[in-house]
Design an enzyme around this catalytic site. Structure first.
Site, PDB file in Angstrom:
ATOM      1  CE1 TYR A 176      46.371  29.310  70.458  1.00  0.00           C
ATOM      2  CE2 TYR A 176      46.723  27.091  70.809  1.00  0.00           C
ATOM      3  CZ  TYR A 176      46.160  28.179  70.192  1.00  0.00           C
ATOM      4  OH  TYR A 176      45.305  27.940  69.016  1.00  0.00           O
ATOM      5  CB  SER A 226      42.853  25.387  70.055  1.00  0.00           C
ATOM      6  OG  SER A 226      43.961  24.654  69.700  1.00  0.00           O
TER       7      SER A 226
END
Length: 264
Positions: free
Chosen positions: A167, A151
């Site tokens: 995350y 990401s």
């Protein structure tokens, strides 16, 4: 060697792809991409009902699709997924490590159990599944493609309102994992690459996008929009096919230019 046509380089006929987190969102989009190029698809996620619906959608598009319900945050499920896929499909030429979780909380208040939940799925699960598939199939065959979904959150810190330290850290780890695995497994002709999506209107991101505002989120991208249902297809097929056979250990941001603005 006679150079192949572009159509042949991107053709995945005869290949089998295993995609985790494949029942919706980015995983399902990538399943369409690989299936449309000729690959047989094995989908996995936690919920059988979601998998049935996703498989029906792919089959309606003429794509040979099966599914296995498994929770890749659990080691026993992850190992079972690898074993059952090879038993049922006979091959895993392409592995897409996509299943993921997030947790929003300030770093000073972030629960340790939530940190472990995110890390177990986003990092540990990727490693266990890649290891199992490589040992059983890719290394003996001396061929394979592994695509890890990272990401842009793994490239930079977050604005204060996002508060997703576990995350972000996990996605930074995925990029490091990709670099290291590519270096080790190149001798087996296994290509390992990562995709770093920006903001797509997925179920995981929907709450955050709604809280911040879709227009505001889109305004951070030079292209002025969020990712759509086509934007991961091209890079996924490039990494999975012989068109990308000389690419390994790399990551690419698919984010409308957000990472350029942030200086990644």
């Amino acid at each position: 060697m006679t150079a192949r046509s572009i159509q042949k380089l991107f053709d995945l006929s005869g290949k089998t792809a295993l995609i985790t987190g494949g029942s919706r969102g980015l995983g399902l989009q990538m399943a369409h991409a690989l299936g449309e190029a000729g690959a047989r698809i094995m989908l996995s996620s936690r919920k059988a009902e979601d998998l049935e619906q996703a498989a029906a959608e792919l089959q309606a598009a003429g794509i040979d699709t099966r599914w296995i319900a498994a929770d890749c945050s659990k080691e026993e499920d992850t190992r079972r997924l690898a074993t059952e896929t090879l038993e049922r499909m006979g091959a895993v030429d392409i592995l897409v490590n996509n299943a993921g979780a997030s947790w929003g909380a300030p770093a000073e208040d972030h629960p340790v159990e939530a940190w472990d939940k995110v890390m177990n799925l986003n990092v540990r699960g990727y490693f266990i599944l890649a290891q199992q598939v490589a040992r059983a199939y890719m290394i003996p065959k001396k061929a394979g493609r592994i695509i890890n979904i990272a990401s842009i959150a793994g490239l930079n810190g977050n604005p204060p309102e996002m508060q997703t330290i576990a995350y972000n850290t996990s996605k930074s780890a995925v990029i490091g994992f990709t670099h290291t695995l590519a270096a080790e497994w190149g001798k087996y002709n296994i290509n390992v690459n990562a995709i770093c999506p920006g903001f797509f209107m997925t179920k995981m991101a929907a709450g955050l996008i709604k809280s911040i505002g879709e227009d505001k989120m889109a305004s951070h991208a030079p292209l002025g929009r969020l990712g759509d249902d086509e934007d991961l297809k091209g890079i996924t097929l490039l990494y999975a096919s012989d068109a990308g056979k000389h690419i390994t250990g790399q990551w690419l941001a698919i984010d409308g230019g957000v990472s350029v603005v942030l200086g990644a």
